[in-house]
Motif scaffolding. Structure first.
Motif, PDB file in Angstrom:
ATOM      1  N   THR A 205       0.853  -1.184   0.000  1.00 50.73           N
ATOM      2  CA  THR A 205       0.000   0.000   0.000  1.00 50.73           C
ATOM      3  C   THR A 205       0.895   1.243   0.000  1.00 50.73           C
ATOM      4  N   THR A 256       0.431   0.601  -4.521  1.00 46.12           N
ATOM      5  CA  THR A 256      -0.933   0.580  -5.049  1.00 46.12           C
ATOM      6  C   THR A 256      -1.144   1.736  -6.030  1.00 46.12           C
ATOM      7  N   THR A 260      -6.675   3.371  -5.685  1.00 48.13           N
ATOM      8  CA  THR A 260      -6.683   2.517  -4.500  1.00 48.13           C
ATOM      9  C   THR A 260      -6.097   3.245  -3.305  1.00 48.13           C
ATOM     10  N   SER A 263      -8.482   5.747  -1.879  1.00 48.09           N
ATOM     11  CA  SER A 263      -9.669   5.178  -1.235  1.00 48.09           C
ATOM     12  C   SER A 263      -9.405   4.747   0.206  1.00 48.09           C
ATOM     13  N   PRO A 272      -6.273  -1.419   1.924  1.00 46.85           N
ATOM     14  CA  PRO A 272      -5.994  -2.234   0.740  1.00 46.85           C
ATOM     15  C   PRO A 272      -5.498  -3.641   1.086  1.00 46.85           C
ATOM     16  N   LEU A 277      -5.970  -6.059  -1.875  1.00 42.45           N
ATOM     17  CA  LEU A 277      -5.456  -5.299  -3.013  1.00 42.45           C
ATOM     18  C   LEU A 277      -3.957  -5.069  -2.895  1.00 42.45           C
TER      19      LEU A 277
END
Length: 437
Positions: A205, A256, A260, A263, A272, A277
């Motif tokens: 992330t 990321t 992403t 968010s 994430p 993710l």
């Protein structure tokens, strides 16, 4: 989340509101405190104690306070707690009106403001002789000093880490990095290996919007965002260098992608990593339980650093408990703080609701019964605490610097500003907080 929307973070009062509230007190608050310390040990005393926190913290604290009452029957503790969002609004209002609790929980980004306005007692004073810090690591004690005075005691130990999915990192053949792995290792070996092994996720992330991570990067170079005198400890070139590194990580697909990243608002729900993710992300070690509950097993590893022998850049973090300088019952407040910090029964009652217990014998006694996540954090924190760098308390308004840092970085990742322009812009923001910087 829109590319232009700044990610929300936990509320803290704006600098102007906080300073206006505290400034209304003037120096009178500081001078008033000394005259009020008239507690008589044999007389009944009522202490006000205020903190923020979730239900488990409140229940555990109430249990510890019942034990304290059994030891000190003439001391009554009146408690009050709220969620974090409302805590400092309420506290600023209370102290501006000349009230507030004797003992209060304090936040890292707010403590210098309260200390500078003379609202906090020096816990090294003679009234606090009952308070012992002998069993607390020096790094955690010194993190609460300002101008040679001790304004708080630590209540829970924490530091920075990368939380990684150990199964995925082992699948990629990189294992769990040890002390001394480097940024080049991440760029050239670890990141690409994770991309190949876990193609549906970003390796990490993006943490370029966190001023805390920038401070780790600076500490690896012997610097910090703020110095002991509250001036800035870095240059525009330093910030540009950090964001150039995070841009390389993003361009190589190790971080990321911008949507992403944008968010993620810091909550476990938007993480994430939890959303599968990414395979790792930055967090404070005190956040481990929500990850184990929402995601599954994670492992803490140190940040990559400049070279195998360079500093790690980790700093000592700890919850803080302070005493109002105007409190009329400093000696009883010292008894309560000492009990919560050092008593074995209090340690068992509190557990890890405020982080790992700062008292080392208490911590070691509790460790065999820790959950898997708390045990992992215990081993991580205790193995690296000898390497912690100093972490000077930030000046009033630094909470707003944090928000600006996130917002300016979003301009970088969405291409609205170049790294160098964004770094210069952010320095202007820092200079509004620290004019002498």
């Amino acid at each position: 989340m829109s590319a232009t929307r700044r990610p929300p973070t936990p509320f803290s009062p704006s600098r102007r509101r906080l300073l206006a509230s505290l400034g209304a007190l003037g120096l009178g608050a500081a001078s008033a405190g000394c005259a009020l310390d008239k507690a008589v040990a044999d007389d009944p005393v009522t202490l006000g104690f205020q903190w923020w926190g979730p239900d488990d913290r409140n229940l555990a604290t109430a249990k510890a306070l019942r034990l304290f009452k059994s030891r000190h029957p003439k001391v009554t503790v009146e408690t009050s707690f709220t969620g974090y969002d409302a805590y400092f609004q309420r506290l600023a209002t209370q102290v501006a009106a000349g009230g507030g609790p004797d003992i209060l929980q304090m936040d890292y980004y707010q403590m210098r403001a309260y200390a500078d306005y003379g609202l906090l007692a020096d816990l090294g004073g003679p009234e606090f002789s009952a308070l012992s810090l002998d069993q607390v690591p020096t790094a955690y004690v010194n993190a609460n000093r300002l101008g040679g005075k001790l304004y708080a005691v630590p209540t829970g130990l924490t530091t920075q880490a990368l939380f990684v999915d150990p199964t995925l990192w082992r699948k990629a053949g990189v294992g769990l990095p040890k002390k001394g792995w480097t940024w080049d290792d991440l760029l050239d070996d670890v990141g690409p290996a994770l991309k190949r092994a876990v193609p549906g996720r970003s390796p990490l992330t993006d943490f370029g919007g966190y001023s805390e991570c920038f401070n780790v990067w600076l500490a690896q170079r012997g610097k910090s965002i703020y110095q002991a005198d509250a001036s800035l400890g870095f240059t525009t070139a330093d910030l540009a260098g950090f964001w150039e590194l995070t841009s390389r990580l993003r361009d190589k697909g190790i971080f990321t992608p911008p949507p992403t990243t944008a968010s993620y608002d810091g909550s476990i729900e938007s993480s994430p990593l939890v959303r599968k993710l990414s395979t790792a992300e930055f967090k404070l070690t005190s956040s481990v339980t929500p990850y184990f509950e929402a995601y599954g097993e994670v492992a803490a590893v140190p940040f990559p650093t400049v070279s195998s022998g360079a500093p790690l850049g980790l700093t000592a973090g700890a919850g803080m408990m302070c005493v109002q300088r105007r409190s009329a019952h400093k000696r009883e407040a010292a008894l309560l703080l000492d009990f919560l910090l050092n008593d074995p029964q209090a340690g068992r009652a509190l557990g890890v609701v405020r982080g790992l217990p700062p008292n080392r014998p208490n911590l070691d006694r509790l460790a065999p019964g820790f959950t898997k996540g708390d045990r992992m954090v215990y081993e991580y924190v205790t193995s690296f605490e000898k390497d912690f760098a100093p972490s000077p308390l930030p000046p009033p308004g630094s909470d707003e610097d944090k928000l600006e840092f996130e917002g300016v970085y979003q301009d970088v990742i969405f291409g609205k500003q170049s790294v160098r322009a964004a770094a210069a812009h952010m320095m202007e923001k820092f200079h509004t907080t620290v004019p002498q910087g």
